[in-house]
Design an enzyme around this catalytic site. Structure first.
Site, short mmCIF file in Angstrom:
data_model
loop_
_atom_site.label_atom_id
_atom_site.label_comp_id
_atom_site.label_asym_id
_atom_site.label_seq_id
_atom_site.Cartn_x
_atom_site.Cartn_y
_atom_site.Cartn_z
N CYS A 226 0.97 -1.07 -0.23
CA CYS A 226 -0.10 -0.24 0.09
C CYS A 226 0.65 1.04 -0.09
CB CYS A 226 -0.86 0.27 0.71
SG CYS A 226 -2.32 -1.63 1.27
N TRP B 93 -3.04 -2.87 -1.61
CA TRP B 93 -2.77 -4.24 -1.96
C TRP B 93 -3.93 -4.83 -0.58
CZ3 TRP B 93 -0.04 -8.28 1.30
CH2 TRP B 93 0.16 -9.53 -0.17
N GLU C 128 17.08 -17.60 -7.84
CA GLU C 128 16.88 -16.73 -7.71
C GLU C 128 16.29 -16.66 -10.02
OE1 GLU C 128 16.15 -14.58 -7.48
OE2 GLU C 128 16.29 -12.46 -8.34
#
Ligand code: F6R
Length: 611
Positions: free
Chosen positions: A2, A74, A484
Site C-alpha cells: 500500500c 494491496w 533466483e
C-alpha cells in the site's frame, strides 16, 4: 504494501496526489482512491483496479482542493472492490483515512464501535475502524491531532495512516507504526508519502518519521510528535536521487531499465568502497578486530530475492572468513526461537528495508544481544535505522516489482563484507583478496557484454514462451543462482518453475522430467563442472530440452545441451553476479512474449509490510 500520499499547499491537490500515487503503484495496485478537502466537505473518489481506472472515473470532474490524501492498495482485509478501497470515512463523512498495514485488534475495536456507538460499517477492511474511531474521538476532543494521538494508543499491529477532517482545512495528520512514512519539506507546500519517489519532482529535503511518531502537516509547517506527545526537533535529510532515476528513460519496462543499469549500479556499489590503494573501506560499518573476535557465528536473514543473495553470501563469508554462517528466511527465523547471543553477527538483507518479517527478525536478534548489520537499498528505511551498522547497496530506486539491480548490488556488498572480515581475521591473504577485488572490478564490463548480446536470449524466449514449465538446476553457488532465476521467471511470466540443487534431482524430483521439459542447467563453477556434466546427462537421457549456462569456451557441456547461454570467463567466486543476468533477461523476455504486466505482476507488491 500500500502506498500513501498526502499534499497540502496552494496548488490543486488532485493531480499532485494522483501523480504521486503512480510512483507508489509498485507497493500495491488492486485499487486506488483520493480524499480532497473541498471547501467545507471531504470528497472521496475510489476505484477498484489500477490508478488509471480512478483517473478515468474522475476525468470529467473539477476539484479545487489544495489539501488531500491518496492511497494505492494491496488488499489484506477484504477483496479488492470499490467499497474496500481507501480512503475510508467515518459515519458522517467528516473524517477520511488512508492506511498501510494491518490492525491486529480491529475486530475488537469494531465490535466496540458497533455496540457502544451504534456505528454501521460499510466495508470489510480493518482501516474503516480507524476512520470510525477518529469520528468518535473527534466528538470528544474537537481536534484531529488529539484524536489521532488517542486512536494510536488504542490500536495494535502495523498502522501507518494519514487523516483529514472537514473542520480542519489545510491540515493532514499522520501516524507511523511499523510501515514507512516520510514527510517532505516543500516551498509553501508539504507532503507525506510512503517513500521518497513521489516527492523527487518537488523537493529534496525530507523528514524520516520514526515508529510511534505523529506528524502534523500544513502548507507552511511540519510538526513531529513522539510517543509521549512531545514535539520532536529533527534535521531534514537531503535526498540525492534524481527524478530521472525514477523514470523509465525510454525502456519499455522498469525491469528492463533496471537490468540494463546493473553495470553502473555494480560499479557504483564497488567504487564507493575501494580506496586509492584498492583496499576495501566499509562506509557505515565500524567492525573492529576486537568486535570480530567476539563473533562466533553469522546469521543472514532475508526474504525472496534478498534471501537468495544471502545464500551466496554464506558461501562467500564461510570461504573468505572461516566463520560459520546460517541463512534463514525471515518469516521462519522469527518464529523458531533462533540460537542467538552477543557472539552472533546478524545480517539483514533487504532492498526496501521495510519488509516486516526481516524487520521483526532483526528486532528478535537484537533483543537477544546480537550485533546487527544490514545491507539495504532504501536510505533511512526501518531496517537501516534499527541496525548497528548499515551497508547501503546504492543501486538507486528500484521500481519494478521483480528485483534485479538491488540483487546484484546486494551480492557486491556481501563480497566486500566477506573480503573485509576475511582480511581482518586474516583468514585470507592480501594477495587472494586483491585477486578477488580485481575480478570484481571487471564485472561491470562483463555484465555489459552479456547485455550487449541479449538478442540471443530474446530469440530463445520467442521459441520457448509457451512452455508450461521451466526447471533450474545448479551446484554450489549455482544452486542459489538457480533459485533466483526460477523466482524471476515464475513471478513475472507465471510459468510453473522450481529450482533444485542438481545433485538432489535424482532423489525424487527427476520423476517430473519428461521429453520436452525445459531445464536450465547452470554450470559456472569449474570445480563442480564434471558433476554438473553427469547431472545433465541424466536429464538428457529423459529427453529434456536442456539450456546450459556456462562460461565462454566450456565446450563439453555445450555439446550435450540443446542450447547454450555463455557468460564471460571469470573466477568461480564471482560467477554468480554474471550468471544471474541472462536469467533475468530470459524471465523478462518470456514474460514479454506472453504479454504479461511485467513491472506489476499479479498478487505481488514491491514492499511487503505484512506478515
Ligand atoms: C522478487 C522480490 C522479492 C523481494 C522480497 C524482499 O523479485 O523482489 O522476493 O526480494 O520481497 O524484499 P526486500 O528486499 O525489500 O526486503
Amino acid at each position: 504494501m500500500c502506498g500513501i500520499v498526502g499534499y497540502t499547499g496552494h496548488q490543486p491537490a488532485k493531480d499532485i496526489i494522483i501523480d504521486g500515487l503512480k510512483k507508489l503503484e509498485y507497493r500495491g495496485y488492486d485499487s486506488a482512491g483520493i480524499a480532497l478537502l473541498e471547501e467545507d466537505k471531504i470528497v472521496v473518489r475510489k476505484k477498484k483496479g489500477k490508478i488509471a481506472n480512478l483517473e478515468k472515473s474522475i476525468a470529467g470532474e473539477k476539484f479545487y482542493a489544495t489539501t488531500g490524501i491518496g492511497h494505492t492498495r494491496w488488499a489484506t482485509h477484504g477483496a479488492p472492490t470499490d467499497a474496500n478501497a481507501h480512503p475510508h470515512i467515518n459515519e458522517d463523512g467528516s473524517i477520511a483515512v488512508v492506511h498501510n498495514g494491518i490492525i491486529e485488534n480491529y475486530m475488537e475495536l469494531k465490535e466496540k464501535l458497533e455496540n457502544e456507538y451504534n456505528i454501521h460499517f460499510r466495508s470489510e477492511t480493518d482501516t474503516e475502524v480507524i476512520a470510525q474511531l477518529l469520528g468518535v474521538l473527534y466528538k470528544e476532543k474537537h481536534n484531529l491531532q488529539d484524536s489521532v494521538y488517542a486512536a494510536s494508543k488504542m490500536m495494535k499491529g502495523a498502522y501507518t495512516f494519514a487523516a483529514v477532517c472537514d473542520q480542519e482545512q489545510d491540515r493532514i495528520v499522520a501516524f507511523r507504526k511499523d510501515t514507512p512514512l516520510i514527510a517532505g519539506l516543500g516551498d509553501g507546500c508539504n507532503f507525506l508519502a510512503s517513500d521518497v519517489t513521489p516527492l523527487l519532482k518537488y523537493l529534496d529535503q525530507i523528514y524520516l518519521i520514526d515508529n510511534g511518531e505523529m506528524v502534523v502537516c500544513t502548507p507552511n509547517q511540519i510538526e513531529i510528535f513522539d510517543e509521549d506527545y512531545k514535539p520532536v526537533q529533527r534535521e531534514p535529510l537531503h535526498v540525492n536521487w534524481s527524478v530521472e532515476d525514477a523514470q523509465k528513460g525510454g525502456y519499455q519496462h522498469f525491469m528492463l531499465k533496471e537490468i540494463n543499469e546493473q553495470p553502473k549500479a555494480v560499479s557504483e556499489t564497488l567504487g564507493r568502497r575501494l580506496d586509492e590503494e584498492g583496499h576495501v573501506h566499509l562506509d557505515g560499518i565500524s567492525l573492529t578486530k576486537e568486535d570480530l573476535a567476539r563473533i562466533h557465528k553469522i546469521d543472514i536473514v532475508a526474504c525472496g530475492t534478498a534471501y537468495h543473495a544471502g545464500l551466496i553470501g554464506k558461501y562467500l563469508i564461510e570461504k573468505f572468513t572461516g566463520i560459520p554462517v546460517e541463512v534463514d528466511i525471515a518469516s521462519e527465523y522469527r518464529y523458531r526461537d533462533p540460537l542467538v547471543d552477543e557472539h552472533t553477527l546478524f545480517i539483514a538483507v533487504s532492498q526496501s528495508g521495510e519488509t516486516l518479517d526481516t524487520l521483526m527478525s532483526l528486532r528478535e536478534a537484537k533483543a537477544k544481544g546480537a550485533r546487527v548489520l544490514s545491507i539495504v537499498n532504501v536510505v533511512g528505511s526501518s531496517v537501516a535505522r534499527e541496525s548497528d551498522d548499515v551497508f547501503y547497496t546504492w543501486a538507486g530506486p528500484e521500481i519494478a516489482v521483480a528485483s534485479t539491480k538491488a540483487y546484484t548490488t546486494q551480492l557486491i556488498c556481501l563480497y566486500l563484507l566477506a573480503l573485509y572480515i576475511g582480511r581482518l581475521n586474516e583468514h585470507i591473504t592480501e594477495e587472494y583478496a586483491q585477486n578477488i577485488l580485481g575480478e570484481l572490478k571487471l564485472l561491470p564490463k562483463k555484465i555489459q557484454k552479456i547485455l550487449d548480446h541479449s538478442s540471443k536470449i530474446e530469440n530463445m524466449a520467442k521459441l520457448l514462451y509457451n512452455r508450461p514449465q521451466v526447471f533450474y538446476i545448479g551446484r554450489g553457488m549455482d544452486s542459489a543462482v538457480a533459485y533466483e532465476g526460477s523466482l524471476k521467471l515464475k513471478e513475472i511470466s507465471y510459468i510453473n518453475s522450481f529450482a533444485i540443487a542438481a545433485g538432489e534431482l535424482k532423489h525424487g524430483t527427476i520423476a517430473l522430467i519428461e521429453p520436452e521439459t525445459t531445464v536450465i542447467a547452470i554450470a559456472t563453477q569449474d570445480f563442480l563442472y564434471p558433476k554438473m556434466y553427469s547431472n545433465i546427462e541424466e536429464i538428457k537421457a529423459r529427453h529434456a530440452h536442456i539450456i546450459s549456462l556456462v562460461k565462454e569456451g566450456h565446450e563439453e557441456i555445450s555439446q550435450i545441451s540443446t542450447d547454450v547461454i555463455e557468460i564471460p570467463d571469470c573466477r568461480d567466486e564471482v560467477s554468480p553476479v554474471l550468471a544471474i543476468v541472462p536469467l533475468q533477461l530470459f524471465a523478462y523476455y518470456m514474460a514479454r512474449e506472453r504479454g504479461e504486466n511485467i513491472d506489476k505482476p499479479r498478487n505481488l507488491a514491491k514492499s511487503v509490510t505484512v506478515e
